[in-house]
Design a protein around this motif. Structure first.
Motif, PDB file in Angstrom:
ATOM      1  N   ALA A 123       0.847  -1.202   0.000  1.00 60.94           N
ATOM      2  CA  ALA A 123       0.000   0.000   0.000  1.00 60.94           C
ATOM      3  C   ALA A 123       0.877   1.244   0.000  1.00 60.94           C
ATOM      4  O   ALA A 123       1.963   1.256   0.599  1.00 60.94           O
ATOM      5  CB  ALA A 123      -0.914  -0.002   1.216  1.00 60.94           C
ATOM      6  N   ASP A 124       0.437   2.304  -0.666  1.00 63.03           N
ATOM      7  CA  ASP A 124       1.221   3.532  -0.688  1.00 63.03           C
ATOM      8  C   ASP A 124       0.406   4.777  -0.346  1.00 63.03           C
ATOM      9  O   ASP A 124       0.911   5.898  -0.387  1.00 63.03           O
ATOM     10  CB  ASP A 124       1.927   3.716  -2.027  1.00 63.03           C
ATOM     11  N   CYS A 125      -0.862   4.611   0.003  1.00 63.57           N
ATOM     12  CA  CYS A 125      -1.662   5.748   0.445  1.00 63.57           C
ATOM     13  C   CYS A 125      -2.838   5.238   1.264  1.00 63.57           C
ATOM     14  O   CYS A 125      -3.132   4.025   1.281  1.00 63.57           O
ATOM     15  CB  CYS A 125      -2.149   6.589  -0.732  1.00 63.57           C
ATOM     16  N   VAL A 126      -3.521   6.177   1.937  1.00 58.96           N
ATOM     17  CA  VAL A 126      -4.698   5.839   2.734  1.00 58.96           C
ATOM     18  C   VAL A 126      -5.834   6.747   2.284  1.00 58.96           C
ATOM     19  O   VAL A 126      -5.668   7.970   2.168  1.00 58.96           O
ATOM     20  CB  VAL A 126      -4.444   6.012   4.242  1.00 58.96           C
ATOM     21  N   VAL A 127      -7.008   6.134   2.021  1.00 60.45           N
ATOM     22  CA  VAL A 127      -8.200   6.893   1.688  1.00 60.45           C
ATOM     23  C   VAL A 127      -9.020   7.052   2.969  1.00 60.45           C
ATOM     24  O   VAL A 127      -9.407   6.045   3.587  1.00 60.45           O
ATOM     25  CB  VAL A 127      -9.039   6.182   0.610  1.00 60.45           C
ATOM     26  N   PRO A 128      -9.280   8.289   3.445  1.00 57.20           N
ATOM     27  CA  PRO A 128     -10.049   8.477   4.675  1.00 57.20           C
ATOM     28  C   PRO A 128     -11.418   7.814   4.568  1.00 57.20           C
ATOM     29  O   PRO A 128     -12.027   7.772   3.498  1.00 57.20           O
ATOM     30  CB  PRO A 128     -10.170   9.988   4.794  1.00 57.20           C
ATOM     31  N   VAL A 129     -11.919   7.321   5.699  1.00 51.85           N
ATOM     32  CA  VAL A 129     -13.159   6.565   5.725  1.00 51.85           C
ATOM     33  C   VAL A 129     -14.337   7.401   5.214  1.00 51.85           C
ATOM     34  O   VAL A 129     -15.288   6.858   4.616  1.00 51.85           O
ATOM     35  CB  VAL A 129     -13.434   6.022   7.144  1.00 51.85           C
ATOM     36  N   GLU A 130     -14.272   8.732   5.377  1.00 53.04           N
ATOM     37  CA  GLU A 130     -15.389   9.565   4.937  1.00 53.04           C
ATOM     38  C   GLU A 130     -15.481   9.665   3.412  1.00 53.04           C
ATOM     39  O   GLU A 130     -16.487  10.142   2.888  1.00 53.04           O
ATOM     40  CB  GLU A 130     -15.298  10.968   5.551  1.00 53.04           C
ATOM     41  N   ASP A 131     -14.442   9.214   2.720  1.00 56.49           N
ATOM     42  CA  ASP A 131     -14.471   9.209   1.249  1.00 56.49           C
ATOM     43  C   ASP A 131     -14.785   7.820   0.692  1.00 56.49           C
ATOM     44  O   ASP A 131     -14.467   7.505  -0.455  1.00 56.49           O
ATOM     45  CB  ASP A 131     -13.119   9.683   0.687  1.00 56.49           C
ATOM     46  N   THR A 132     -15.427   6.972   1.513  1.00 59.97           N
ATOM     47  CA  THR A 132     -15.687   5.580   1.097  1.00 59.97           C
ATOM     48  C   THR A 132     -17.093   5.150   1.508  1.00 59.97           C
ATOM     49  O   THR A 132     -17.740   5.793   2.342  1.00 59.97           O
ATOM     50  CB  THR A 132     -14.669   4.630   1.753  1.00 59.97           C
ATOM     51  N   ARG A 133     -17.521   4.004   0.909  1.00 63.49           N
ATOM     52  CA  ARG A 133     -18.755   3.315   1.323  1.00 63.49           C
ATOM     53  C   ARG A 133     -18.440   1.830   1.392  1.00 63.49           C
ATOM     54  O   ARG A 133     -18.043   1.218   0.397  1.00 63.49           O
ATOM     55  CB  ARG A 133     -19.879   3.550   0.308  1.00 63.49           C
ATOM     56  N   ASP A 149      -0.267   9.959   0.447  1.00 65.64           N
ATOM     57  CA  ASP A 149      -1.326  10.629   1.206  1.00 65.64           C
ATOM     58  C   ASP A 149      -1.657   9.855   2.479  1.00 65.64           C
ATOM     59  O   ASP A 149      -1.948   8.651   2.441  1.00 65.64           O
ATOM     60  CB  ASP A 149      -2.594  10.778   0.348  1.00 65.64           C
ATOM     61  N   PHE A 150      -1.608  10.568   3.605  1.00 64.26           N
ATOM     62  CA  PHE A 150      -1.965  10.030   4.932  1.00 64.26           C
ATOM     63  C   PHE A 150      -1.112   8.823   5.338  1.00 64.26           C
ATOM     64  O   PHE A 150      -1.546   7.983   6.135  1.00 64.26           O
ATOM     65  CB  PHE A 150      -3.461   9.688   5.000  1.00 64.26           C
ATOM     66  N   VAL A 151       0.105   8.774   4.826  1.00 63.60           N
ATOM     67  CA  VAL A 151       1.074   7.748   5.241  1.00 63.60           C
ATOM     68  C   VAL A 151       2.203   8.446   5.993  1.00 63.60           C
ATOM     69  O   VAL A 151       2.843   9.356   5.462  1.00 63.60           O
ATOM     70  CB  VAL A 151       1.628   6.967   4.037  1.00 63.60           C
ATOM     71  N   ARG A 152       2.419   8.026   7.224  1.00 62.99           N
ATOM     72  CA  ARG A 152       3.498   8.596   8.040  1.00 62.99           C
ATOM     73  C   ARG A 152       4.732   7.710   7.876  1.00 62.99           C
ATOM     74  O   ARG A 152       4.742   6.555   8.318  1.00 62.99           O
ATOM     75  CB  ARG A 152       3.082   8.645   9.505  1.00 62.99           C
ATOM     76  N   GLU A 153       5.775   8.273   7.258  1.00 62.47           N
ATOM     77  CA  GLU A 153       6.986   7.499   7.003  1.00 62.47           C
ATOM     78  C   GLU A 153       7.916   7.537   8.220  1.00 62.47           C
ATOM     79  O   GLU A 153       7.967   8.539   8.942  1.00 62.47           O
ATOM     80  CB  GLU A 153       7.721   8.044   5.778  1.00 62.47           C
ATOM     81  N   PRO A 154       8.693   6.475   8.473  1.00 61.16           N
ATOM     82  CA  PRO A 154       9.648   6.463   9.587  1.00 61.16           C
ATOM     83  C   PRO A 154      10.638   7.621   9.490  1.00 61.16           C
ATOM     84  O   PRO A 154      11.124   7.953   8.402  1.00 61.16           O
ATOM     85  CB  PRO A 154      10.351   5.119   9.432  1.00 61.16           C
ATOM     86  N   GLY A 155      10.921   8.262  10.622  1.00 60.47           N
ATOM     87  CA  GLY A 155      11.925   9.312  10.679  1.00 60.47           C
ATOM     88  C   GLY A 155      11.503  10.660  10.164  1.00 60.47           C
ATOM     89  O   GLY A 155      12.318  11.592  10.139  1.00 60.47           O
ATOM     90  N   THR A 156      10.257  10.817   9.748  1.00 58.51           N
ATOM     91  CA  THR A 156       9.828  12.127   9.244  1.00 58.51           C
ATOM     92  C   THR A 156       9.644  13.137  10.374  1.00 58.51           C
ATOM     93  O   THR A 156       9.563  14.343  10.123  1.00 58.51           O
ATOM     94  CB  THR A 156       8.523  12.006   8.440  1.00 58.51           C
ATOM     95  N   ASP A 157       9.564  12.680  11.606  1.00 57.46           N
ATOM     96  CA  ASP A 157       9.497  13.581  12.765  1.00 57.46           C
ATOM     97  C   ASP A 157      10.917  13.840  13.273  1.00 57.46           C
ATOM     98  O   ASP A 157      11.360  14.977  13.369  1.00 57.46           O
ATOM     99  CB  ASP A 157       8.625  12.944  13.849  1.00 57.46           C
ATOM    100  N   VAL A 158      11.645  12.789  13.589  1.00 52.76           N
ATOM    101  CA  VAL A 158      13.038  12.909  14.016  1.00 52.76           C
ATOM    102  C   VAL A 158      13.759  11.620  13.659  1.00 52.76           C
ATOM    103  O   VAL A 158      13.160  10.532  13.696  1.00 52.76           O
ATOM    104  CB  VAL A 158      13.143  13.202  15.532  1.00 52.76           C
ATOM    105  N   ARG A 159      15.032  11.727  13.306  1.00 49.65           N
ATOM    106  CA  ARG A 159      15.860  10.569  12.982  1.00 49.65           C
ATOM    107  C   ARG A 159      16.677  10.163  14.202  1.00 49.65           C
ATOM    108  O   ARG A 159      17.072  11.009  15.010  1.00 49.65           O
ATOM    109  CB  ARG A 159      16.818  10.894  11.829  1.00 49.65           C
ATOM    110  N   ALA A 160      16.946   8.886  14.331  1.00 54.71           N
ATOM    111  CA  ALA A 160      17.808   8.405  15.403  1.00 54.71           C
ATOM    112  C   ALA A 160      19.147   9.139  15.341  1.00 54.71           C
ATOM    113  O   ALA A 160      19.743   9.276  14.272  1.00 54.71           O
ATOM    114  CB  ALA A 160      18.012   6.898  15.279  1.00 54.71           C
TER     115      ALA A 160
END
Length: 410
Positions: A123-133, A149-160
């Motif tokens: 998977a490479d993105c997330v579709v919010p539940v409000e855009d689905t049925r 979209d809506f994918v949080r990648e490792p280290g994007t906040d802080v790297r070791a």
């Protein structure tokens, strides 16, 4: 600040001339207390580190986010599968937060994911539940998303290995949130300055006791301890001594054995029962007058290597002495910001004694400051209504209504 009339009668009193200035006495206090900046480091639980001064740089031991996860409740998909919408995809499973070992996403399928849940491989993105049925075992995607979209990648906040919080930072809840998020159970902080409070006087009684004629309640011990704690100091003891030299020596010895600095109140003036001055003068104590009102009588002694700061016993004198002489350096040692000072218009007229720097209790009202009490050093209840000290220089004897004065926040 404007002054009308200069010094009284054109002269400064002999007592004021011989008295040490406020600046000189404050410098002497700072010289004695500043070595406490070299105090040792201790580890404290991260959750209890708020308000403490960080001793060393803290680097992130791991990446944040730790793993690839969803930023929304929704459906993990391949962006290519939802490039044309609406499109209905089979539901291949559900991934909850904290769930591991999920199978990869099959081609042209969707997996339901919760916020914070791992993104399945493929998977490479997330579709919010409000855009689905959702219907049975399938889900209809009504709005496409692009890769990332809506994918949080490792280290994007802080790297070791990256700096998380710098040394000499005053730890606040926002720092604790980050430090806890990387799993640090303890933090290296400077040990707080430890202070002991020792009040004196046969007339003083503890709260709750029945007062006999000539007795009053001991407010100085409680008030000094509260002031110390509010300015980053650890209070290790609050004791009281009668006007008995042997009892005072015994309690002082206990205080110096556990504290970095001892504060005494009372027994420093020119009366017949000045136990603090009588005992400490024989141990090299410096006792004299500072050109200040209130709080003129002051004492400084070093006992067994421990500074002992002796304030006069009137409640307002004790509190003003702390604010003027001790609070600035104690806040510096704790890593706290300096006490705010600023200039405002005086809403009352003031007379001040010649040759003495007067600190009047004031209350901010709009863009000005009004007197909260008279100058008496016994008016402790009236001081409760003050939120600033009004600083009147020693060369000023009259301040007119509307003049600009300097105030110090309490």
């Amino acid at each position: 600040m404007t002054g009308g009339g200069g010094t009284t009668g054109g002269r400064t009193s002999p007592a004021a001339v011989s008295a040490r200035s406020v600046e000189d006495h404050r410098r002497r206090v700072e010289e004695l207390l500043r070595p406490s900046t070299a105090r040792e480091v201790e580890d404290v639980a991260t959750g209890r580190a708020s308000g403490r001064l960080l001793a060393r740089d803290v680097k992130a031991p791991l990446d944040l986010p730790v793993f690839r996860n969803s930023g929304m409740d929704g459906y993990a998909v391949r962006a290519a599968s939802v490039s044309v919408t609406p499109v209905t995809l089979p539901l291949a499973g559900v991934v909850a937060a904290g769930q591991a070992g999920q199978a990869p996403l099959p081609p042209d399928a969707a997996m339901k994911v919760m916020t914070g849940a791992p993104i399945p491989a493929g998977a490479d993105c997330v579709v919010p539940v409000e855009d689905t049925r959702a219907e049975g075992g399938s889900v209809t995607i009504e709005r496409g998303r692009k890769a990332g979209d809506f994918v949080r990648e490792p280290g994007t906040d802080v790297r070791a290995g990256e700096l998380l919080v710098a040394a000499r930072t005053l730890v606040a809840p926002r720092h604790i949130a980050a430090l806890a998020a990387v799993g640090l159970p303890t933090l290296p902080v400077f040990r707080r300055v430890r202070a002991a409070v020792l009040t004196t006087g046969d007339e003083l009684m503890p709260a709750g006791a029945e007062l006999r004629p000539g007795q009053i309640y001991n407010s100085n011990g409680i008030a000094l301890a509260a002031a110390l704690e509010a300015n980053g100091v650890e209070v290790v003891s609050v004791e009281h001594s009668r006007d008995d030299p042997e009892e005072f020596r015994r309690r002082l010895s206990a205080a110096t054995s556990s504290a970095d600095v001892v504060f005494t109140s009372g027994g420093v003036s020119k009366g017949d029962f000045e136990v603090v001055k009588d005992v400490l003068a024989t141990r090299g104590g410096e006792f004299g007058s500072v050109a200040v009102q209130p709080g003129g009588p002051q004492g400084i002694t070093v006992v067994d290597g421990i500074p002992v700061l002796s304030f006069p016993g009137n409640p307002v004198s004790t509190m003003v002495s702390f604010e003027v002489f001790a609070r600035p350096i104690l806040r510096e040692l704790a890593g706290l910001p300096p006490v705010p000072t600023y200039e405002v218009a005086l809403l009352d007229s003031v007379r001040s004694p010649a040759g003495r720097r007067q600190f009047l209790r004031g209350r901010i009202e709009g863009d000005g400051v009004r007197l909260a009490s008279g100058p008496g050093s016994h008016l402790v209840a009236a001081m409760a209504h003050a939120d600033v000290l009004i600083d009147i220089p020693p060369e000023i004897t009259d301040v007119a209504t509307g003049a600009t004065v300097r105030v110090i926040e309490l």
